[in-house]
Design a protein around this motif. Structure first.
Motif, PDB file in Angstrom:
ATOM      1  N   ASN A  73      -2.222  15.988  18.261  1.00  0.00           N
ATOM      2  CA  ASN A  73      -2.125  15.974  16.804  1.00  0.00           C
ATOM      3  C   ASN A  73      -1.316  14.757  16.346  1.00  0.00           C
ATOM      4  O   ASN A  73      -0.365  14.365  16.998  1.00  0.00           O
ATOM      5  CB  ASN A  73      -1.427  17.232  16.290  1.00  0.00           C
ATOM      6  N   TYR A  74      -1.721  14.187  15.236  1.00  0.00           N
ATOM      7  CA  TYR A  74      -0.920  13.111  14.651  1.00  0.00           C
ATOM      8  C   TYR A  74      -1.269  12.960  13.171  1.00  0.00           C
ATOM      9  O   TYR A  74      -2.298  13.434  12.704  1.00  0.00           O
ATOM     10  CB  TYR A  74      -1.116  11.779  15.371  1.00  0.00           C
ATOM     11  N   ALA A  75      -0.386  12.295  12.468  1.00  0.00           N
ATOM     12  CA  ALA A  75      -0.618  11.905  11.079  1.00  0.00           C
ATOM     13  C   ALA A  75      -0.212  10.445  10.956  1.00  0.00           C
ATOM     14  O   ALA A  75       0.762  10.013  11.556  1.00  0.00           O
ATOM     15  CB  ALA A  75       0.184  12.767  10.128  1.00  0.00           C
ATOM     16  N   SER A  76      -0.984   9.702  10.203  1.00  0.00           N
ATOM     17  CA  SER A  76      -0.731   8.276  10.027  1.00  0.00           C
ATOM     18  C   SER A  76      -0.820   7.939   8.541  1.00  0.00           C
ATOM     19  O   SER A  76      -1.789   8.309   7.880  1.00  0.00           O
ATOM     20  CB  SER A  76      -1.770   7.486  10.818  1.00  0.00           C
ATOM     21  N   ASP A  77       0.192   7.264   8.015  1.00  0.00           N
ATOM     22  CA  ASP A  77       0.203   6.809   6.632  1.00  0.00           C
ATOM     23  C   ASP A  77       0.315   5.291   6.625  1.00  0.00           C
ATOM     24  O   ASP A  77       1.196   4.738   7.279  1.00  0.00           O
ATOM     25  CB  ASP A  77       1.400   7.393   5.881  1.00  0.00           C
ATOM     26  N   ARG A  78      -0.586   4.636   5.886  1.00  0.00           N
ATOM     27  CA  ARG A  78      -0.534   3.175   5.774  1.00  0.00           C
ATOM     28  C   ARG A  78      -0.631   2.764   4.320  1.00  0.00           C
ATOM     29  O   ARG A  78      -1.474   3.263   3.582  1.00  0.00           O
ATOM     30  CB  ARG A  78      -1.687   2.533   6.547  1.00  0.00           C
ATOM     31  N   THR A  79       0.220   1.854   3.940  1.00  0.00           N
ATOM     32  CA  THR A  79       0.195   1.280   2.599  1.00  0.00           C
ATOM     33  C   THR A  79       0.052  -0.226   2.746  1.00  0.00           C
ATOM     34  O   THR A  79       0.678  -0.823   3.614  1.00  0.00           O
ATOM     35  CB  THR A  79       1.495   1.607   1.841  1.00  0.00           C
ATOM     36  N   SER A  80      -0.785  -0.820   1.900  1.00  0.00           N
ATOM     37  CA  SER A  80      -0.944  -2.275   1.982  1.00  0.00           C
ATOM     38  C   SER A  80      -1.018  -2.879   0.581  1.00  0.00           C
ATOM     39  O   SER A  80      -1.494  -2.249  -0.358  1.00  0.00           O
ATOM     40  CB  SER A  80      -2.190  -2.650   2.778  1.00  0.00           C
ATOM     41  N   LEU A  81      -0.545  -4.093   0.493  1.00  0.00           N
ATOM     42  CA  LEU A  81      -0.618  -4.890  -0.718  1.00  0.00           C
ATOM     43  C   LEU A  81      -1.297  -6.190  -0.346  1.00  0.00           C
ATOM     44  O   LEU A  81      -0.879  -6.859   0.597  1.00  0.00           O
ATOM     45  CB  LEU A  81       0.788  -5.145  -1.277  1.00  0.00           C
ATOM     46  N   SER A  82      -2.358  -6.544  -1.071  1.00  0.00           N
ATOM     47  CA  SER A  82      -3.147  -7.735  -0.726  1.00  0.00           C
ATOM     48  C   SER A  82      -3.308  -8.630  -1.934  1.00  0.00           C
ATOM     49  O   SER A  82      -3.353  -8.170  -3.081  1.00  0.00           O
ATOM     50  CB  SER A  82      -4.543  -7.338  -0.239  1.00  0.00           C
ATOM     51  N   LEU A  83      -3.440  -9.912  -1.661  1.00  0.00           N
ATOM     52  CA  LEU A  83      -3.750 -10.919  -2.670  1.00  0.00           C
ATOM     53  C   LEU A  83      -5.016 -11.623  -2.203  1.00  0.00           C
ATOM     54  O   LEU A  83      -5.098 -12.086  -1.069  1.00  0.00           O
ATOM     55  CB  LEU A  83      -2.598 -11.919  -2.814  1.00  0.00           C
ATOM     56  N   HIS A  84      -6.026 -11.685  -3.073  1.00  0.00           N
ATOM     57  CA  HIS A  84      -7.325 -12.259  -2.718  1.00  0.00           C
ATOM     58  C   HIS A  84      -7.617 -13.469  -3.606  1.00  0.00           C
ATOM     59  O   HIS A  84      -7.537 -13.375  -4.830  1.00  0.00           O
ATOM     60  CB  HIS A  84      -8.451 -11.234  -2.915  1.00  0.00           C
ATOM     61  N   ALA A  85      -7.961 -14.585  -2.988  1.00  0.00           N
ATOM     62  CA  ALA A  85      -8.328 -15.792  -3.728  1.00  0.00           C
ATOM     63  C   ALA A  85      -9.726 -16.234  -3.282  1.00  0.00           C
ATOM     64  O   ALA A  85     -10.010 -16.269  -2.093  1.00  0.00           O
ATOM     65  CB  ALA A  85      -7.330 -16.903  -3.476  1.00  0.00           C
ATOM     66  N   LYS A  86     -10.596 -16.543  -4.241  1.00  0.00           N
ATOM     67  CA  LYS A  86     -11.948 -17.019  -3.953  1.00  0.00           C
ATOM     68  C   LYS A  86     -12.023 -18.506  -4.279  1.00  0.00           C
ATOM     69  O   LYS A  86     -11.636 -18.933  -5.362  1.00  0.00           O
ATOM     70  CB  LYS A  86     -12.979 -16.273  -4.793  1.00  0.00           C
ATOM     71  N   PHE A  87     -12.521 -19.253  -3.326  1.00  0.00           N
ATOM     72  CA  PHE A  87     -12.666 -20.691  -3.536  1.00  0.00           C
ATOM     73  C   PHE A  87     -14.112 -21.095  -3.485  1.00  0.00           C
ATOM     74  O   PHE A  87     -14.912 -20.515  -2.852  1.00  0.00           O
ATOM     75  CB  PHE A  87     -11.893 -21.489  -2.477  1.00  0.00           C
TER      76      PHE A  87
END
Length: 87
Positions: A73-87
């Motif tokens: 058994n396990y539990a996994s929590d992930r939080t992410s913050l991303s910045l996306h630039a298109k060229f």
């Protein structure tokens, strides 16, 4: 599900998967064919700053429930913050 409002987008997703193992296993007094259920859920908020620049904040939760609970058994929590630039 996706919901958009002006420059904001909210996305919600979920999943379920079952893993079955054909071999008989044992551990901690439990003997049998192992089966694991995995549940996942994700929430993402995107913000379009410019037509070529955006940012997103995401949270993902995954949980595995096994017949051999003490071992797998396990539990996994992930939080992410991303910045996306298109060229």
């Amino acid at each position: 599900a996706v919901q958009a409002f002006r420059n904001w987008t909210l996305s919600v997703a979920g999943g379920f998967e079952t893993n079955r193992y054909p071999e008989t296993s044992g551990g901690n007094g439990v003997v049998g064919n192992r089966r694991d259920d995995v549940y996942t859920g994700t929430v993402t908020v995107d913000y379009r700053i410019r037509s070529w620049l955006s940012t997103s904040l995401s949270y993902r939760r995954a949980q595995r429930h096994s017949l051999f609970a003490d071992q797998y058994n396990y539990a996994s929590d992930r939080t992410s913050l991303s910045l996306h630039a298109k060229f």
